[in-house]
Motif scaffolding. Structure first.
Motif, mmCIF file in Angstrom:
data_model
loop_
_atom_site.group_PDB
_atom_site.id
_atom_site.type_symbol
_atom_site.label_atom_id
_atom_site.label_comp_id
_atom_site.label_asym_id
_atom_site.label_seq_id
_atom_site.Cartn_x
_atom_site.Cartn_y
_atom_site.Cartn_z
ATOM 1 N N MET A 1 -10.234 11.358 11.951
ATOM 2 C CA MET A 1 -9.408 12.433 11.405
ATOM 3 C C MET A 1 -9.712 12.596 9.923
ATOM 4 O O MET A 1 -9.804 11.610 9.186
ATOM 5 C CB MET A 1 -7.928 12.119 11.609
ATOM 6 N N GLU A 2 -9.892 13.844 9.498
ATOM 7 C CA GLU A 2 -10.125 14.128 8.089
ATOM 8 C C GLU A 2 -8.820 14.558 7.426
ATOM 9 O O GLU A 2 -8.124 15.436 7.919
ATOM 10 C CB GLU A 2 -11.166 15.240 7.920
ATOM 11 N N ILE A 3 -8.530 13.930 6.305
ATOM 12 C CA ILE A 3 -7.305 14.230 5.557
ATOM 13 C C ILE A 3 -7.676 14.704 4.157
ATOM 14 O O ILE A 3 -8.462 14.057 3.459
ATOM 15 C CB ILE A 3 -6.405 12.978 5.423
ATOM 16 N N TYR A 4 -7.109 15.827 3.757
ATOM 17 C CA TYR A 4 -7.276 16.324 2.393
ATOM 18 C C TYR A 4 -5.918 16.248 1.691
ATOM 19 O O TYR A 4 -4.970 16.924 2.084
ATOM 20 C CB TYR A 4 -7.796 17.760 2.393
ATOM 21 N N LEU A 5 -5.842 15.401 0.677
ATOM 22 C CA LEU A 5 -4.627 15.288 -0.132
ATOM 23 C C LEU A 5 -4.744 16.288 -1.280
ATOM 24 O O LEU A 5 -5.680 16.213 -2.081
ATOM 25 C CB LEU A 5 -4.481 13.872 -0.699
ATOM 26 N N ILE A 6 -3.810 17.221 -1.346
ATOM 27 C CA ILE A 6 -3.881 18.293 -2.343
ATOM 28 C C ILE A 6 -2.628 18.255 -3.223
ATOM 29 O O ILE A 6 -1.504 18.368 -2.726
ATOM 30 C CB ILE A 6 -3.984 19.669 -1.653
ATOM 31 N N ARG A 7 -2.849 18.072 -4.508
ATOM 32 C CA ARG A 7 -1.706 18.110 -5.424
ATOM 33 C C ARG A 7 -1.381 19.561 -5.766
ATOM 34 O O ARG A 7 -2.279 20.395 -5.920
ATOM 35 C CB ARG A 7 -1.995 17.342 -6.717
ATOM 36 N N HIS A 8 -0.105 19.845 -5.894
ATOM 37 C CA HIS A 8 0.325 21.203 -6.261
ATOM 38 C C HIS A 8 -0.260 21.622 -7.603
ATOM 39 O O HIS A 8 -0.712 20.793 -8.399
ATOM 40 C CB HIS A 8 1.857 21.266 -6.317
ATOM 41 N N GLY A 162 2.668 11.416 -7.493
ATOM 42 C CA GLY A 162 3.162 10.102 -7.092
ATOM 43 C C GLY A 162 2.932 9.823 -5.623
ATOM 44 O O GLY A 162 2.588 8.701 -5.226
ATOM 45 N N VAL A 163 3.099 10.849 -4.798
ATOM 46 C CA VAL A 163 2.907 10.703 -3.353
ATOM 47 C C VAL A 163 1.442 10.432 -3.031
ATOM 48 O O VAL A 163 1.122 9.557 -2.208
ATOM 49 C CB VAL A 163 3.400 11.968 -2.612
ATOM 50 N N ILE A 164 0.542 11.164 -3.675
ATOM 51 C CA ILE A 164 -0.889 10.951 -3.440
ATOM 52 C C ILE A 164 -1.293 9.547 -3.862
ATOM 53 O O ILE A 164 -2.033 8.859 -3.136
ATOM 54 C CB ILE A 164 -1.720 12.015 -4.176
ATOM 55 N N ARG A 165 -0.825 9.097 -4.997
ATOM 56 C CA ARG A 165 -1.136 7.736 -5.439
ATOM 57 C C ARG A 165 -0.604 6.704 -4.441
ATOM 58 O O ARG A 165 -1.253 5.695 -4.154
ATOM 59 C CB ARG A 165 -0.557 7.492 -6.830
ATOM 60 N N SER A 166 0.574 6.955 -3.917
ATOM 61 C CA SER A 166 1.163 6.063 -2.920
ATOM 62 C C SER A 166 0.289 5.986 -1.671
ATOM 63 O O SER A 166 0.033 4.898 -1.137
ATOM 64 C CB SER A 166 2.575 6.558 -2.555
ATOM 65 N N LYS A 178 -0.701 -0.769 -9.737
ATOM 66 C CA LYS A 178 -1.948 -0.173 -10.223
ATOM 67 C C LYS A 178 -2.062 1.312 -9.858
ATOM 68 O O LYS A 178 -3.085 1.937 -10.126
ATOM 69 C CB LYS A 178 -3.147 -0.934 -9.650
ATOM 70 N N ALA A 179 -1.016 1.853 -9.249
ATOM 71 C CA ALA A 179 -1.073 3.235 -8.739
ATOM 72 C C ALA A 179 -1.434 4.253 -9.813
ATOM 73 O O ALA A 179 -2.186 5.201 -9.563
ATOM 74 C CB ALA A 179 0.265 3.612 -8.098
ATOM 75 N N PHE A 180 -0.924 4.072 -11.011
ATOM 76 C CA PHE A 180 -1.146 5.080 -12.045
ATOM 77 C C PHE A 180 -2.439 4.865 -12.819
ATOM 78 O O PHE A 180 -2.693 5.527 -13.823
ATOM 79 C CB PHE A 180 0.070 5.160 -12.963
ATOM 80 N N SER A 181 -3.289 3.969 -12.288
ATOM 81 C CA SER A 181 -4.651 3.850 -12.790
ATOM 82 C C SER A 181 -5.533 4.935 -12.175
ATOM 83 O O SER A 181 -6.676 5.133 -12.592
ATOM 84 C CB SER A 181 -5.238 2.474 -12.436
ATOM 85 N N ILE A 182 -4.985 5.635 -11.174
ATOM 86 C CA ILE A 182 -5.722 6.684 -10.466
ATOM 87 C C ILE A 182 -5.341 8.048 -11.040
ATOM 88 O O ILE A 182 -4.168 8.409 -11.063
ATOM 89 C CB ILE A 182 -5.393 6.652 -8.959
ATOM 90 N N SER A 183 -6.320 8.801 -11.522
ATOM 91 C CA SER A 183 -6.055 10.138 -12.060
ATOM 92 C C SER A 183 -5.930 11.139 -10.921
ATOM 93 O O SER A 183 -6.777 11.190 -10.032
ATOM 94 C CB SER A 183 -7.190 10.577 -12.991
ATOM 95 N N CYS A 190 -8.217 15.118 -2.832
ATOM 96 C CA CYS A 190 -8.770 13.825 -2.432
ATOM 97 C C CYS A 190 -9.072 13.912 -0.932
ATOM 98 O O CYS A 190 -8.310 14.527 -0.185
ATOM 99 C CB CYS A 190 -7.786 12.684 -2.664
ATOM 100 N N LYS A 191 -10.167 13.307 -0.501
ATOM 101 C CA LYS A 191 -10.516 13.348 0.916
ATOM 102 C C LYS A 191 -10.547 11.941 1.510
ATOM 103 O O LYS A 191 -11.165 11.041 0.963
ATOM 104 C CB LYS A 191 -11.875 14.019 1.136
ATOM 105 N N LEU A 192 -9.872 11.797 2.652
ATOM 106 C CA LEU A 192 -9.845 10.535 3.379
ATOM 107 C C LEU A 192 -10.317 10.765 4.812
ATOM 108 O O LEU A 192 -10.146 11.854 5.361
ATOM 109 C CB LEU A 192 -8.429 9.944 3.428
ATOM 110 N N LYS A 193 -10.897 9.733 5.398
ATOM 111 C CA LYS A 193 -11.216 9.744 6.819
ATOM 112 C C LYS A 193 -10.475 8.585 7.477
ATOM 113 O O LYS A 193 -10.557 7.443 7.006
ATOM 114 C CB LYS A 193 -12.726 9.623 7.051
ATOM 115 N N VAL A 194 -9.752 8.891 8.539
ATOM 116 C CA VAL A 194 -8.939 7.892 9.223
ATOM 117 C C VAL A 194 -9.626 7.457 10.516
ATOM 118 O O VAL A 194 -9.898 8.275 11.387
ATOM 119 C CB VAL A 194 -7.527 8.446 9.530
#
Length: 206
Positions: A1-8, A162-166, A178-183, A190-194
């Protein structure tokens, strides 16, 4: 499954103001930002268009806050020639609840209270709000309930920084502190594969 995390995209609020649960309007630059984001998504998904023009199904999960839900509807429209999209709203995708600090300037928050939280934001609660650990628990619940390793499936998750970092911490087993080390920029992807055994992060903050 391909997941695209999109910040507003950029919200309509003065810089230096604390916000999370607050339902903010979109900035005046929204249409321009939407165009840019739509073009990026079309480039990323161009190869997904079926040769026989049969539309594939796209799941769009969104936070109920309007800075995300409006974007979800507009991206659905932008991709209508490529996908049959289904929008699902989930309250667990809302940004962190800052409680009494909502819509206050960070500089106006009592220094002692702010330091108590920043020193241990993972487990420390904001006044009448929640901790980052609380946010992570509800985001993880959303993920485990909705995201499966289904081959060929594509999903957008339109939400908050915050949700994307989580989600990235959950996927990569990164400690929450370390979550806020990620810009994660406004309007970024962001793209993920599950897979059945693991989740792979292909890129972040594009």
């Amino acid at each position: 499954m391909e997941i695209y995390l999109i910040r507003h995209t950029i919200p309509k609020i003065e810089k230096g103001v604390c916000y999370g649960f607050s339902d903010l309007e979109l900035a005046d630059s929204y249409n321009e930002e939407l165009q840019t984001l739509s073009e990026k998504m079309l480039q990323l998904l161009h190869k997904k268009k079926s040769k026989n023009k049969e539309q594939k199904e796209l799941l769009i999960y969104t936070s109920p806050l309007q800075r995300c839900s409006i974007l979800a509807k507009d991206l659905k429209t932008a991709l209508k020639d490529y996908f049959h999209s289904i929008i699902k709203t989930d309250k667990n995708l809302k940004e962190m609840n800052f409680g009494d600090w909502e819509l206050q300037k960070w500089s106006d928050i009592k220094e002692k209270e702010l330091k108590k939280w920043t020193d241990n934001f993972v487990t420390a609660f904001t006044p009448n709000g929640e901790s980052f650990e609380n946010l992570h628990e509800r985001v993880t619940h959303f993920w485990q309930t909705n995201i499966k390793s289904e081959k060929g499936k594509i999903a957008f998750i339109i939400c908050h920084g915050g949700v994307i970092r989580s989600i990235l911490c959950h996927a990569l087993e990164i400690p929450l502190y370390k979550a806020f080390s990620i810009s994660i920029d406004y309007g970024s992807i962001c793209k993920l594969k599950v897979f059945e055994t693991h989740t792979q992060v292909e890129f972040t903050n594009r």
